[in-house]
Scaffold this motif. Structure first.
Motif, short mmCIF file in Angstrom:
data_model
loop_
_atom_site.label_atom_id
_atom_site.label_comp_id
_atom_site.label_asym_id
_atom_site.label_seq_id
_atom_site.Cartn_x
_atom_site.Cartn_y
_atom_site.Cartn_z
N GLY A 194 141.10 24.02 -2.40
CA GLY A 194 142.05 23.18 -3.12
C GLY A 194 141.35 22.01 -3.79
O GLY A 194 140.16 21.79 -3.62
N GLY A 195 142.11 21.25 -4.55
CA GLY A 195 141.58 20.09 -5.23
C GLY A 195 140.91 20.46 -6.54
O GLY A 195 141.32 21.39 -7.23
N ALA A 196 139.86 19.71 -6.91
CA ALA A 196 139.22 19.86 -8.22
C ALA A 196 140.27 19.67 -9.31
O ALA A 196 140.35 20.44 -10.27
CB ALA A 196 138.50 21.19 -8.36
N ASN A 197 141.08 18.65 -9.14
CA ASN A 197 142.24 18.42 -10.00
C ASN A 197 142.05 17.21 -10.89
O ASN A 197 141.23 16.32 -10.59
CB ASN A 197 143.50 18.22 -9.14
CG ASN A 197 143.35 17.08 -8.15
OD1 ASN A 197 142.39 17.04 -7.39
ND2 ASN A 197 144.30 16.17 -8.13
N ASN A 198 142.82 17.18 -11.96
CA ASN A 198 142.83 16.02 -12.85
C ASN A 198 144.07 15.20 -12.55
O ASN A 198 145.19 15.64 -12.79
CB ASN A 198 142.83 16.45 -14.31
CG ASN A 198 143.07 15.30 -15.26
OD1 ASN A 198 144.19 15.07 -15.71
ND2 ASN A 198 142.04 14.54 -15.54
N TRP A 199 143.88 14.00 -12.02
CA TRP A 199 145.01 13.09 -11.73
C TRP A 199 144.88 11.79 -12.50
O TRP A 199 145.75 10.93 -12.40
CB TRP A 199 145.08 12.80 -10.24
CG TRP A 199 143.82 12.22 -9.65
CD1 TRP A 199 142.80 12.91 -9.08
CD2 TRP A 199 143.44 10.84 -9.57
NE1 TRP A 199 141.80 12.05 -8.66
CE2 TRP A 199 142.17 10.77 -8.95
CE3 TRP A 199 144.06 9.66 -9.96
CZ2 TRP A 199 141.51 9.57 -8.71
CZ3 TRP A 199 143.38 8.45 -9.73
CH2 TRP A 199 142.13 8.43 -9.11
#
Length: 709
Positions: free
Chosen positions: A242-247
């Motif tokens: 999970g993660g590797a996200n653009n926030w």
């Protein structure tokens, strides 16, 4: 004489006509899709800025609780200002007067999130105008003229961000805290996710502005056969990771059709046994074709992140002079205080970046990456060294206490892997640079950025959720759920960790069971929603534990709940809380300044100046102390930097050449947001959301606009 009068009259008329045409809008979170936070026009200058006064105030009228905040930067288009209230209501105001035009309340009032921005789109004729913003996982489309929902968008006016993810993430926690960036008829979207083992992947998607249908997707945790798949040791990482996200937002080179996307770390944070490898595209600045989502280039700023070093802010699209030639470039600030600078088209670094050897991990089954990239230039905007000589000496007693604490933990640089002994992380988890980002003057190529200068403790403990025990009562089961989902932020004994993570002891004295359940399900401020993460049995057990409800009889757990903690999915070690280094009085344990405003020349890479940002006046120091900073700057062509974001609840204007404070004004609550600056008929307005609420401070419900009399 007649000729002179005629000349003056014609000049006056011309000036009036020109004045009526001087307009500069604020159409995105950063003013434009280039992420510059730069203002070309306006009547506010270094010479007259001291005359600024409140032009209007808008009170959202929301009923708020402790910790409520407004991180939103409003938009201004066609003389209308659009903002979001503490309770996530979208509104429109007359941008000249602050008079309310309409308010939109999302149909799902329980959805909560930290809404930092909204998006605006209009067709070529200018007649169709749409706004997009998210409450929790739902992205809504609203008519910008009427404030009415657009029923043809998605499902009855919204799309659920948990859907169309190329995986079973319908029950994952997601929130669109930063609005999509608009390109042609596309909404390019990231999202905020959980940072634990239960997080969904942070794939980037583009949606049709009219229908809400997905047009393309880029897998930030690559699927088999995709670029970067080999950087994960586990061949099933794409299913489990999970993660590797653009926030934090994006930027778009509209001429070239390239979108630049800063990405966060992979999960779970701090312990990477389940995600061995380099972990692309986590912690990358990623360049994609904005039309198709096709990969163009990337650079990973932290390999196999163990320090929560998400890329925290939108990039800045700049043009710099390198070796006598002008180069279109992209600048990316970081929590560590570094600025990475790349050729916008090729991804080649403008200045050399060295791979520096870093220590190995001493946690079982952890494999820290052996090197980390460090830019030689630009110079860091945040302090990089934290030694015993930097310990606060406000009083001899405080100095002794802090020094004793300092020596308990390792201090061998920011890339010491997490350990059971613990270490100092400086800059801390919140930077250095943060989500509020930087501003750039395109005429001078000078970047301006705020920085928090505060060490945090990074210490691991065996995961308390893995403790084997036979839970016989509902309260004991609730303790198990608490240790899994809550302890890393609120402490293993509910004691709380600093102002951002309050104690949960004696919660029954402050809330009803129903109120506590609503917070668990919907989240509040930094806390994510657990509505779809915990089942009804988990929630019942957790409430029994948190509210200290009596369960004296040894009631079998099967009669009350179906607690099913999958220990195989949990990390063996977890963070012992997010802990700032503070003294007994709540001030940072390092010598000031504790927050700074910085100017960096992107052509030379040199730090031009650094000045304190904010002040704890009660300490009576000769110079401003600075405070933690949660708000970004705006730079103007006329010579000013506007910024709020400080704990002393003020907004300020600085001279962009020297860093001298030229004006400051108190706010009804701290402006933990970035201002919007716009001009209508030659009159310039500076608008800030005064929502407060962070760091244990009072909350507010107002937006304030400043202008010359």
């Amino acid at each position: 004489m007649v000729k002179i009068i005629a000349f003056l009259l014609s000049a006056s008329i011309l000036s009036g006509c020109i004045g009526e045409t001087i307009n500069e809008e604020w159409r995105t979170f950063t003013g434009t899709n280039a992420g510059m936070r730069y203002v070309k026009q306006g009547d506010i200058t270094p010479e007259n800025v001291k005359e600024l006064t409140i032009a209007w105030e808008y009170d959202t009228g929301d009923s708020i609780g402790k910790g409520s905040t407004i991180p939103t930067t409003p938009l201004m288009v066609d003389d209308v200002l659009y903002g979001v209230s503490p309770n996530q209501h979208l509104f429109a105001l007359d941008a000249r007067t602050g008079e309310e035009q309409w308010v939109f309340k999302a149909p799902d009032p329980t959805a909560r999130g930290s809404i930092r921005s909204i998006s605006f789109w209009q067709d070529k004729s200018g007649r169709e105008k749409l706004l997009f913003y998210a409450t929790g996982p739902k992205l809504y489309a609203v008519d910008a003229t009427t404030g009415k929902i657009i029923p043809t968008f998605g499902k009855e006016g919204y799309i659920d961000l948990r859907m169309d993810m190329d995986g079973p993430y319908e029950n994952s926690w997601m929130a669109g805290n930063t609005a999509p960036i608009v390109y042609k008829d596309l909404l390019i979207m990231g999202m905020r996710l959980s940072e634990g083992a239960d997080a969904a992947p942070g794939h980037i998607r583009a949606f049709d502005v009219h229908t809400g249908k997905r047009r393309w997707i880029f897998h930030t945790i690559p699927h088999p056969g995709e670029k970067g798949y080999e950087t994960w040791e586990d061949p099933d990482a794409w299913k489990q990771g999970g993660g590797a996200n653009n926030w934090a937002g994006m930027a778009i080179d509209e001429k070239r059709g390239i979108v630049y996307i800063p990405l966060g770390s992979s999960t779970p944070d701090f312990y990477g046994k389940r995600r061995k490898g380099q972990n692309l595209f986590a912690n990358c600045l990623l360049a994609l074709d904005a039309n198709t989502g096709h990969y163009l280039w990337h650079f990973q700023t932290v390999h196999h992140d163990l320090w929560d070093r998400d890329l925290p802010a939108y990039p800045n699209l700049v043009t710099v002079k390198k070796d006598g030639k002008w180069v279109d470039a992209v600048a990316q600030i970081t929590k560590s205080g570094y600025i990475f600078l790349f050729d916008r088209v090729t991804g080649v670094p403008i200045f050399p970046i060295k791979e520096v050897s870093v220590p190995p991990s001493d946690l079982p089954d952890e494999e820290a990456w052996p090197t980390q990239p460090i830019p030689t230039l630009p110079e860091p905007f945040a302090r990089q060294h934290f030694g015993a000589e930097d310990i606060s000496d406000r009083t001899p007693a405080i100095h002794r206490e802090l020094l004793e604490e300092y020596h308990r933990y390792r201090n061998d640089g920011m890339f010491v892997p997490p350990s059971l002994q613990g270490s100092w992380l400086f800059p801390g988890f919140d930077g250095g640079g943060q989500w509020s980002g930087a501003a750039v003057d395109p005429e001078t190529q000078i970047l301006y950025v705020g920085s928090s200068e505060l060490p945090w403790r990074l210490q691991m403990i065996p995961n308390p959720a893995l403790k084997e025990e036979n839970a016989k009562t509902l309260k004991e089961q609730g303790n198990m759920v608490y240790r899994k989902t809550c302890a890393s932020c609120h402490g293993t004994g509910r004691q709380g960790i600093g102002p951002s993570f309050p104690a949960l002891q004696h919660l029954e004295d402050r809330m009803t069971v129903q109120q506590a359940k609503l917070v668990i399900e919907n989240g509040r401020n930094m806390m994510p929603a657990f509505k779809d993460v915990l089942d009804d049995g988990d929630k019942t057990a957790l409430l029994t534990y948190l509210m200290d409800l009596e369960d004296k009889e040894a009631i079998p757990k099967t009669e009350h709940a179906s607690i099913a903690i999958d220990r195989s999915s949990l990390p063996a070690y977890t963070l012992n809380g997010y802990q700032r280094f503070m003294d007994r009085d709540g001030y940072p344990g390092i010598k000031p300044p504790w927050g700074t405003l910085n100017a960096v020349n992107l052509n030379s890479g040199k730090l031009l100046w650094k000045v304190p940002l904010g002040n704890f006046a009660e300490l009576g120091t000769a110079e401003d102390t600075g405070t933690e900073v949660y708000g970004g700057p705006v730079v103007t062509k006329s010579g000013l930097i506007f910024i709020a974001g400080t704990q002393d609840e003020k907004i300020r204007a600085f001279d962009k050449k020297t860093g001298q404070v030229l004006w400051e004004h108190p706010l009804p609550a701290a402006g933990f947001a970035s201002p919007a600056v716009y001009t209508i008929d030659g009159k310039q307005f500076v608008v800030i959301a005064a929502g407060g609420g962070k760091l244990g401070m009072r909350s507010g419900t107002k937006y304030l606009a400043f202008a010359l009399p």
